[in-house]
Design a protein around this motif. Structure first.
Motif, PDB file in Angstrom:
ATOM      1  N   GLU A  87       0.838  -1.204   0.000  1.00 19.10           N
ATOM      2  CA  GLU A  87       0.000   0.000   0.000  1.00 19.10           C
ATOM      3  C   GLU A  87       0.870   1.250   0.000  1.00 19.10           C
ATOM      4  OE1 GLU A  87      -3.600   1.917   2.659  1.00 19.10           O
ATOM      5  OE2 GLU A  87      -2.272   0.445   3.567  1.00 19.10           O
ATOM      6  N   PHE A  88       0.552   2.175  -0.889  1.00 17.42           N
ATOM      7  CA  PHE A  88       1.267   3.438  -0.966  1.00 17.42           C
ATOM      8  C   PHE A  88       0.406   4.546  -0.381  1.00 17.42           C
ATOM      9  CE2 PHE A  88       3.574   0.797  -3.806  1.00 17.42           C
ATOM     10  CZ  PHE A  88       4.880   1.223  -3.678  1.00 17.42           C
ATOM     11  N   VAL A  89       1.035   5.354   0.500  1.00 20.33           N
ATOM     12  CA  VAL A  89       0.318   6.424   1.201  1.00 20.33           C
ATOM     13  C   VAL A  89       1.095   7.726   1.086  1.00 20.33           C
ATOM     14  CG1 VAL A  89      -0.806   4.854   2.846  1.00 20.33           C
ATOM     15  CG2 VAL A  89       1.417   5.858   3.421  1.00 20.33           C
ATOM     16  N   LYS A  90       0.354   8.844   1.203  1.00 16.95           N
ATOM     17  CA  LYS A  90       0.992  10.169   1.217  1.00 16.95           C
ATOM     18  C   LYS A  90       1.547  10.471   2.596  1.00 16.95           C
ATOM     19  CE  LYS A  90      -2.111  11.927  -2.326  1.00 16.95           C
ATOM     20  NZ  LYS A  90      -3.244  12.782  -2.636  1.00 16.95           N
ATOM     21  N   ASP A  91       0.896   9.923   3.615  1.00 19.82           N
ATOM     22  CA  ASP A  91       1.275  10.183   5.002  1.00 19.82           C
ATOM     23  C   ASP A  91       0.931   8.950   5.823  1.00 19.82           C
ATOM     24  OD1 ASP A  91       0.357  11.080   7.845  1.00 19.82           O
ATOM     25  OD2 ASP A  91       1.616  12.721   7.126  1.00 19.82           O
ATOM     26  N   ARG A  92       1.899   8.409   6.532  1.00 22.83           N
ATOM     27  CA  ARG A  92       1.641   7.195   7.322  1.00 22.83           C
ATOM     28  C   ARG A  92       0.679   7.424   8.480  1.00 22.83           C
ATOM     29  NH1 ARG A  92       7.235   3.880   7.944  1.00 22.83           N
ATOM     30  NH2 ARG A  92       7.417   3.256   5.757  1.00 22.83           N
ATOM     31  N   ASP A  93       0.697   8.617   9.040  1.00 20.42           N
ATOM     32  CA  ASP A  93      -0.190   8.896  10.175  1.00 20.42           C
ATOM     33  C   ASP A  93      -1.651   8.963   9.752  1.00 20.42           C
ATOM     34  OD1 ASP A  93       1.928   8.955  12.003  1.00 20.42           O
ATOM     35  OD2 ASP A  93       2.288  11.087  11.633  1.00 20.42           O
ATOM     36  N   THR A  94      -1.907   9.639   8.647  1.00 23.68           N
ATOM     37  CA  THR A  94      -3.310   9.766   8.195  1.00 23.68           C
ATOM     38  C   THR A  94      -3.713   8.622   7.270  1.00 23.68           C
ATOM     39  OG1 THR A  94      -2.742  11.071   6.229  1.00 23.68           O
ATOM     40  CG2 THR A  94      -3.138  12.291   8.300  1.00 23.68           C
ATOM     41  N   ARG A  95      -2.731   7.888   6.763  1.00 28.24           N
ATOM     42  CA  ARG A  95      -2.951   6.783   5.821  1.00 28.24           C
ATOM     43  C   ARG A  95      -3.626   7.251   4.530  1.00 28.24           C
ATOM     44  NH1 ARG A  95      -0.777   1.914   7.367  1.00 28.24           N
ATOM     45  NH2 ARG A  95      -2.394   0.871   6.190  1.00 28.24           N
ATOM     46  N   ALA A  96      -3.424   8.515   4.183  1.00 30.49           N
ATOM     47  CA  ALA A  96      -4.004   9.054   2.953  1.00 30.49           C
ATOM     48  C   ALA A  96      -3.448   8.289   1.754  1.00 30.49           C
ATOM     49  CB  ALA A  96      -3.679  10.543   2.827  1.00 30.49           C
ATOM     50  N   PRO A  97      -4.323   7.717   0.929  1.00 22.60           N
ATOM     51  CA  PRO A  97      -3.873   6.910  -0.209  1.00 22.60           C
ATOM     52  C   PRO A  97      -3.092   7.727  -1.232  1.00 22.60           C
ATOM     53  CG  PRO A  97      -6.287   6.910  -0.026  1.00 22.60           C
ATOM     54  CD  PRO A  97      -5.764   7.820   1.027  1.00 22.60           C
ATOM     55  N   ASP A  98      -2.092   7.088  -1.845  1.00 26.40           N
ATOM     56  CA  ASP A  98      -1.259   7.755  -2.836  1.00 26.40           C
ATOM     57  C   ASP A  98      -1.279   6.970  -4.154  1.00 26.40           C
ATOM     58  OD1 ASP A  98       0.560   9.201  -4.279  1.00 26.40           O
ATOM     59  OD2 ASP A  98       2.141   9.123  -2.756  1.00 26.40           O
ATOM     60  N   GLU A  99      -2.306   7.212  -4.940  1.00 23.84           N
ATOM     61  CA  GLU A  99      -2.458   6.540  -6.225  1.00 23.84           C
ATOM     62  C   GLU A  99      -1.326   6.911  -7.176  1.00 23.84           C
ATOM     63  OE1 GLU A  99      -5.528   6.198 -10.017  1.00 23.84           O
ATOM     64  OE2 GLU A  99      -5.976   7.621  -8.414  1.00 23.84           O
ATOM     65  N   LYS A 100      -0.946   8.179  -7.177  1.00 27.48           N
ATOM     66  CA  LYS A 100       0.076   8.667  -8.111  1.00 27.48           C
ATOM     67  C   LYS A 100       1.387   7.886  -7.953  1.00 27.48           C
ATOM     68  CE  LYS A 100       2.565  12.868  -9.376  1.00 27.48           C
ATOM     69  NZ  LYS A 100       2.833  14.261  -9.033  1.00 27.48           N
ATOM     70  N   THR A 101       1.818   7.674  -6.718  1.00 23.31           N
ATOM     71  CA  THR A 101       3.066   6.940  -6.481  1.00 23.31           C
ATOM     72  C   THR A 101       2.923   5.486  -6.876  1.00 23.31           C
ATOM     73  OG1 THR A 101       3.773   8.444  -4.730  1.00 23.31           O
ATOM     74  CG2 THR A 101       4.733   6.243  -4.703  1.00 23.31           C
ATOM     75  N   ALA A 102       1.809   4.864  -6.512  1.00 22.36           N
ATOM     76  CA  ALA A 102       1.599   3.449  -6.849  1.00 22.36           C
ATOM     77  C   ALA A 102       1.639   3.242  -8.364  1.00 22.36           C
ATOM     78  CB  ALA A 102       0.280   2.954  -6.275  1.00 22.36           C
ATOM     79  N   VAL A 103       0.953   4.089  -9.100  1.00 22.21           N
ATOM     80  CA  VAL A 103       0.910   3.963 -10.562  1.00 22.21           C
ATOM     81  C   VAL A 103       2.293   4.224 -11.163  1.00 22.21           C
ATOM     82  CG1 VAL A 103      -0.069   4.970 -12.676  1.00 22.21           C
ATOM     83  CG2 VAL A 103      -1.553   4.441 -10.729  1.00 22.21           C
ATOM     84  N   ALA A 104       3.014   5.177 -10.611  1.00 23.44           N
ATOM     85  CA  ALA A 104       4.358   5.483 -11.119  1.00 23.44           C
ATOM     86  C   ALA A 104       5.326   4.329 -10.847  1.00 23.44           C
ATOM     87  CB  ALA A 104       4.874   6.780 -10.498  1.00 23.44           C
ATOM     88  N   VAL A 105       5.229   3.717  -9.669  1.00 23.08           N
ATOM     89  CA  VAL A 105       6.076   2.558  -9.349  1.00 23.08           C
ATOM     90  C   VAL A 105       5.737   1.406 -10.301  1.00 23.08           C
ATOM     91  CG1 VAL A 105       6.605   0.775  -7.611  1.00 23.08           C
ATOM     92  CG2 VAL A 105       6.518   3.198  -6.943  1.00 23.08           C
ATOM     93  N   LYS A 106       4.453   1.192 -10.545  1.00 26.83           N
ATOM     94  CA  LYS A 106       4.025   0.155 -11.487  1.00 26.83           C
ATOM     95  C   LYS A 106       4.639   0.408 -12.867  1.00 26.83           C
ATOM     96  CE  LYS A 106      -0.149   0.350 -13.226  1.00 26.83           C
ATOM     97  NZ  LYS A 106      -1.612   0.221 -13.455  1.00 26.83           N
ATOM     98  N   SER A 107       4.617   1.646 -13.331  1.00 26.33           N
ATOM     99  CA  SER A 107       5.196   1.996 -14.628  1.00 26.33           C
ATOM    100  C   SER A 107       6.695   1.736 -14.662  1.00 26.33           C
ATOM    101  CB  SER A 107       4.916   3.460 -14.962  1.00 26.33           C
ATOM    102  OG  SER A 107       3.535   3.668 -15.120  1.00 26.33           O
ATOM    103  N   GLU A 108       7.377   2.056 -13.586  1.00 25.23           N
ATOM    104  CA  GLU A 108       8.819   1.782 -13.503  1.00 25.23           C
ATOM    105  C   GLU A 108       9.094   0.285 -13.583  1.00 25.23           C
ATOM    106  OE1 GLU A 108      11.652   3.789 -13.342  1.00 25.23           O
ATOM    107  OE2 GLU A 108      10.215   5.354 -13.885  1.00 25.23           O
ATOM    108  N   MET A 109       8.250  -0.516 -12.950  1.00 23.18           N
ATOM    109  CA  MET A 109       8.421  -1.966 -12.995  1.00 23.18           C
ATOM    110  C   MET A 109       8.220  -2.477 -14.420  1.00 23.18           C
ATOM    111  SD  MET A 109       9.397  -2.868 -10.025  1.00 23.18           S
ATOM    112  CE  MET A 109       9.123  -4.630  -9.864  1.00 23.18           C
ATOM    113  N   TYR A 110       7.230  -1.936 -15.119  1.00 26.59           N
ATOM    114  CA  TYR A 110       6.979  -2.319 -16.510  1.00 26.59           C
ATOM    115  C   TYR A 110       8.216  -2.072 -17.368  1.00 26.59           C
ATOM    116  CZ  TYR A 110       1.862  -2.814 -15.918  1.00 26.59           C
ATOM    117  OH  TYR A 110       0.600  -3.204 -15.559  1.00 26.59           O
TER     118      TYR A 110
END
Length: 156
Positions: A87-110
């Motif tokens: 799970e990728f988050v913007k902030d660990r305390d609030t657990r705000a989801p970070d779609e942008k980072t997850a999608v970018a990491v996925k693209s890097e893996m591709y």
């Protein structure tokens, strides 16, 4: 849509140590338990095979947990067996989801010819479903590229 009662899988699931598995419905398993046949398989439940499979899985999960400690954007690593979510988050305390980072990491893996997918209500979880033949060499290869992908995206 056929739904099988029993599925057998036979791949070297344990880092080169031959293993196989049986997946079945609760009803079939219960019937088997009640009938208690004298013979099923000479290798069924082989403790060495089970230990090998668990050892490979333990290494993989330990490596993924280390990324959680290394990168603030990794909020959680969870799963069951070889079905794992990061799970990728913007902030660990609030657990705000970070779609942008997850999608970018996925693209890097591709870019490295490693296929992962993003899932979840907020599309911020990278889902891993490696093949049953996933071994220690594959863990090392995957983790090298996954660590590098997160570092690239996170700017570290």
């Amino acid at each position: 849509g056929v739904i099988p009662d029993i599925v057998t899988i036979g791949k070297p699931m344990g880092n080169g140590h031959p293993m196989a598995g049986v997946i079945t419905t609760r009803a079939v398993a219960e019937r088997y338990r009640l009938n208690r046949p004298e013979y099923f398989n000479t290798y069924g439940g082989n403790p060495v095979s089970m230990a090998v499979g668990l050892a490979v899985l333990d290494v993989f999960l330990r490596e993924l947990q280390q990324l959680k400690e290394k990168y603030e954007c990794v909020g959680d690593v969870r799963g069951f067996g070889l079905f794992i979510g990061i799970e990728f988050v913007k902030d660990r305390d609030t657990r705000a989801p970070d779609e942008k980072t997850a999608v970018a990491v996925k693209s890097e893996m591709y870019k490295n010819r490693i296929i992962v997918s993003t899932e979840g209500r907020h599309n911020n979880i990278i889902k891993l479903k490696p093949p049953m033949t996933f071994d220690k060499k594959n863990v090392v290869h995957f983790m090298k590229h996954f660590d590098r992908a997160i570092a690239t995206v996170a700017g570290q």
